[in-house]
Design a protein around this motif. Structure first.
Motif, PDB file in Angstrom:
ATOM      1  N   ALA A  63      43.949  40.419  40.450  1.00 30.99           N
ATOM      2  CA  ALA A  63      43.939  41.322  39.298  1.00 30.99           C
ATOM      3  C   ALA A  63      44.058  40.547  37.989  1.00 30.99           C
ATOM      4  O   ALA A  63      43.310  40.808  37.040  1.00 30.99           O
ATOM      5  CB  ALA A  63      45.070  42.338  39.425  1.00 30.99           C
ATOM      6  N   ILE A  64      44.984  39.601  37.934  1.00 30.74           N
ATOM      7  CA  ILE A  64      45.187  38.835  36.701  1.00 30.74           C
ATOM      8  C   ILE A  64      43.935  38.043  36.356  1.00 30.74           C
ATOM      9  O   ILE A  64      43.558  37.935  35.180  1.00 30.74           O
ATOM     10  CB  ILE A  64      46.423  37.920  36.831  1.00 30.74           C
ATOM     11  CG1 ILE A  64      47.688  38.772  36.985  1.00 30.74           C
ATOM     12  CG2 ILE A  64      46.541  36.994  35.625  1.00 30.74           C
ATOM     13  CD1 ILE A  64      48.911  37.986  37.442  1.00 30.74           C
ATOM     14  N   ARG A  66      40.958  38.873  36.736  1.00 34.58           N
ATOM     15  CA  ARG A  66      39.890  39.741  36.254  1.00 34.58           C
ATOM     16  C   ARG A  66      40.262  40.488  34.988  1.00 34.58           C
ATOM     17  O   ARG A  66      39.472  41.273  34.474  1.00 34.58           O
ATOM     18  CB  ARG A  66      39.481  40.702  37.370  1.00 34.58           C
ATOM     19  CG  ARG A  66      38.608  39.963  38.384  1.00 34.58           C
ATOM     20  CD  ARG A  66      38.692  40.506  39.789  1.00 34.58           C
ATOM     21  NE  ARG A  66      37.872  39.674  40.663  1.00 34.58           N
ATOM     22  CZ  ARG A  66      38.264  38.501  41.160  1.00 34.58           C
ATOM     23  NH1 ARG A  66      39.459  38.021  40.884  1.00 34.58           N
ATOM     24  NH2 ARG A  66      37.453  37.808  41.945  1.00 34.58           N
ATOM     25  N   ALA A  67      41.465  40.255  34.482  1.00 32.64           N
ATOM     26  CA  ALA A  67      41.906  40.880  33.234  1.00 32.64           C
ATOM     27  C   ALA A  67      42.835  39.903  32.526  1.00 32.64           C
ATOM     28  O   ALA A  67      44.023  40.133  32.407  1.00 32.64           O
ATOM     29  CB  ALA A  67      42.611  42.198  33.513  1.00 32.64           C
ATOM     30  N   ASP A  68      42.285  38.787  32.113  1.00 37.00           N
ATOM     31  CA  ASP A  68      43.079  37.742  31.472  1.00 37.00           C
ATOM     32  C   ASP A  68      43.906  38.335  30.339  1.00 37.00           C
ATOM     33  O   ASP A  68      43.382  39.059  29.499  1.00 37.00           O
ATOM     34  CB  ASP A  68      42.156  36.641  30.949  1.00 37.00           C
ATOM     35  CG  ASP A  68      42.924  35.399  30.562  1.00 37.00           C
ATOM     36  OD1 ASP A  68      43.855  35.020  31.304  1.00 37.00           O
ATOM     37  OD2 ASP A  68      42.597  34.818  29.513  1.00 37.00           O
ATOM     38  N   MET A  70      46.631  40.279  31.025  1.00 28.40           N
ATOM     39  CA  MET A  70      47.035  41.594  31.503  1.00 28.40           C
ATOM     40  C   MET A  70      48.532  41.821  31.262  1.00 28.40           C
ATOM     41  O   MET A  70      49.349  40.992  31.649  1.00 28.40           O
ATOM     42  CB  MET A  70      46.742  41.717  33.008  1.00 28.40           C
ATOM     43  CG  MET A  70      47.258  43.000  33.632  1.00 28.40           C
ATOM     44  SD  MET A  70      46.917  43.084  35.399  1.00 28.40           S
ATOM     45  CE  MET A  70      45.302  43.823  35.335  1.00 28.40           C
ATOM     46  N   GLN A  74      50.695  46.976  33.080  1.00 26.59           N
ATOM     47  CA  GLN A  74      49.373  47.343  33.604  1.00 26.59           C
ATOM     48  C   GLN A  74      49.215  46.865  35.037  1.00 26.59           C
ATOM     49  O   GLN A  74      48.629  47.554  35.874  1.00 26.59           O
ATOM     50  CB  GLN A  74      48.266  46.762  32.725  1.00 26.59           C
ATOM     51  CG  GLN A  74      46.891  47.234  33.108  1.00 26.59           C
ATOM     52  CD  GLN A  74      46.745  48.734  32.947  1.00 26.59           C
ATOM     53  OE1 GLN A  74      47.134  49.302  31.931  1.00 26.59           O
ATOM     54  NE2 GLN A  74      46.201  49.391  33.951  1.00 26.59           N
ATOM     55  N   LEU A  75      49.752  45.683  35.351  1.00 31.83           N
ATOM     56  CA  LEU A  75      49.701  45.182  36.728  1.00 31.83           C
ATOM     57  C   LEU A  75      50.517  46.077  37.648  1.00 31.83           C
ATOM     58  O   LEU A  75      50.081  46.400  38.758  1.00 31.83           O
ATOM     59  CB  LEU A  75      50.201  43.734  36.785  1.00 31.83           C
ATOM     60  CG  LEU A  75      50.116  43.047  38.149  1.00 31.83           C
ATOM     61  CD1 LEU A  75      48.673  42.990  38.660  1.00 31.83           C
ATOM     62  CD2 LEU A  75      50.715  41.645  38.072  1.00 31.83           C
ATOM     63  N   LEU A  78      48.410  49.201  38.180  1.00 35.79           N
ATOM     64  CA  LEU A  78      47.235  48.928  38.996  1.00 35.79           C
ATOM     65  C   LEU A  78      47.594  48.779  40.469  1.00 35.79           C
ATOM     66  O   LEU A  78      46.917  49.327  41.343  1.00 35.79           O
ATOM     67  CB  LEU A  78      46.540  47.661  38.507  1.00 35.79           C
ATOM     68  CG  LEU A  78      45.310  47.231  39.300  1.00 35.79           C
ATOM     69  CD1 LEU A  78      44.161  48.216  39.081  1.00 35.79           C
ATOM     70  CD2 LEU A  78      44.897  45.827  38.918  1.00 35.79           C
ATOM     71  N   SER A 104      53.260  39.071  24.032  1.00 34.81           N
ATOM     72  CA  SER A 104      52.090  39.547  23.299  1.00 34.81           C
ATOM     73  C   SER A 104      52.303  39.314  21.807  1.00 34.81           C
ATOM     74  O   SER A 104      53.379  39.619  21.286  1.00 34.81           O
ATOM     75  CB  SER A 104      51.885  41.039  23.560  1.00 34.81           C
ATOM     76  OG  SER A 104      50.944  41.576  22.659  1.00 34.81           O
ATOM     77  N   LEU A 112      52.212  39.172  28.589  1.00 31.13           N
ATOM     78  CA  LEU A 112      50.827  39.103  29.048  1.00 31.13           C
ATOM     79  C   LEU A 112      50.713  38.022  30.116  1.00 31.13           C
ATOM     80  O   LEU A 112      51.240  36.922  29.957  1.00 31.13           O
ATOM     81  CB  LEU A 112      49.894  38.785  27.878  1.00 31.13           C
ATOM     82  CG  LEU A 112      49.952  39.756  26.702  1.00 31.13           C
ATOM     83  CD1 LEU A 112      49.015  39.297  25.594  1.00 31.13           C
ATOM     84  CD2 LEU A 112      49.613  41.169  27.155  1.00 31.13           C
ATOM     85  N   ARG A 114      48.567  35.443  32.606  1.00 31.70           N
ATOM     86  CA  ARG A 114      47.346  34.633  32.716  1.00 31.70           C
ATOM     87  C   ARG A 114      47.507  33.682  33.886  1.00 31.70           C
ATOM     88  O   ARG A 114      48.608  33.238  34.193  1.00 31.70           O
ATOM     89  CB  ARG A 114      47.119  33.825  31.449  1.00 31.70           C
ATOM     90  CG  ARG A 114      46.695  34.634  30.265  1.00 31.70           C
ATOM     91  CD  ARG A 114      46.354  33.747  29.063  1.00 31.70           C
ATOM     92  NE  ARG A 114      45.761  34.517  27.995  1.00 31.70           N
ATOM     93  CZ  ARG A 114      46.410  35.373  27.225  1.00 31.70           C
ATOM     94  NH1 ARG A 114      47.681  35.573  27.407  1.00 31.70           N
ATOM     95  NH2 ARG A 114      45.783  36.031  26.268  1.00 31.70           N
TER      96      ARG A 114
END
Length: 160
Positions: A63-64, A66-68, A70, A74-75, A78, A104, A112, A114
């Motif tokens: 997941a991370i 594909r959504a750098d 994140m 949100q994780l 998801l 952030s 966030l 990565r």
């Protein structure tokens, strides 16, 4: 010529040896889903275990990747887990140098996520195992069967 492949889930060696019988009309479909998922992730899980990681770690890395950037929240949403359930595996990924958590710049309370270079490498390798299995399976059937399979999977995913 090799052994014939079972056409019925109840003829699959593991199922037959266990003596499982259908109790409900959809038991075969449920068993197929179980064994299909095991078949999909088997090689990836062996790879991950060699790196001290598990299926939950891979889901997070996937997941991370594909959504750098994140947000942690949100994780959580998801994956459908609590922050408490996410804490230990996420901390492990950070300690192993696979995931970075940075504040952030816009929302100071938000972290966030990565992947590091090594995290990205491990995620790509584990996902490549699964992608190869999926590709072989999808190439073994026609376009109509692939479309039907995707519709069934989408319908199941809507229940998540």
């Amino acid at each position: 010529m090799g052994a014939s492949r079972p056409e019925n889930i109840f003829d699959l060696l593991q199922v037959a040896q266990a003596g499982l019988k259908a109790v409900r009309p959809d038991d075969g479909a449920l068993l197929l889903m179980h064994f299909a998922f095991r078949g999909l992730v088997a090689q990836a899980d062996v790879f991950l275990a060699r790196h001290g990681l598990s299926r939950v770690h891979h889901r997070m890395l996937y997941a991370i990747a594909r959504a750098d950037g994140m947000p942690v929240g949100q994780l959580v949403a998801l994956l459908g887990v609590s922050k408490q359930a996410l804490h230990r595996p996420l901390k492990h990924l950070q300690e192993e140098g696979l995931v970075l958590a940075e504040r952030s710049p816009h929302e100071h309370r938000t972290k966030l996520l990565r992947l590091t270079r090594e995290g990205a490498r491990i995620e790509r390798a584990a996902s490549a195992h699964e992608a190869a299995v999926m590709d072989r399976a999808l190439r073994s059937v026609g376009e109509r069967e692939r479309d039907a399979w995707r519709r069934v999977m989408l319908e199941l995913a809507r229940n998540a």
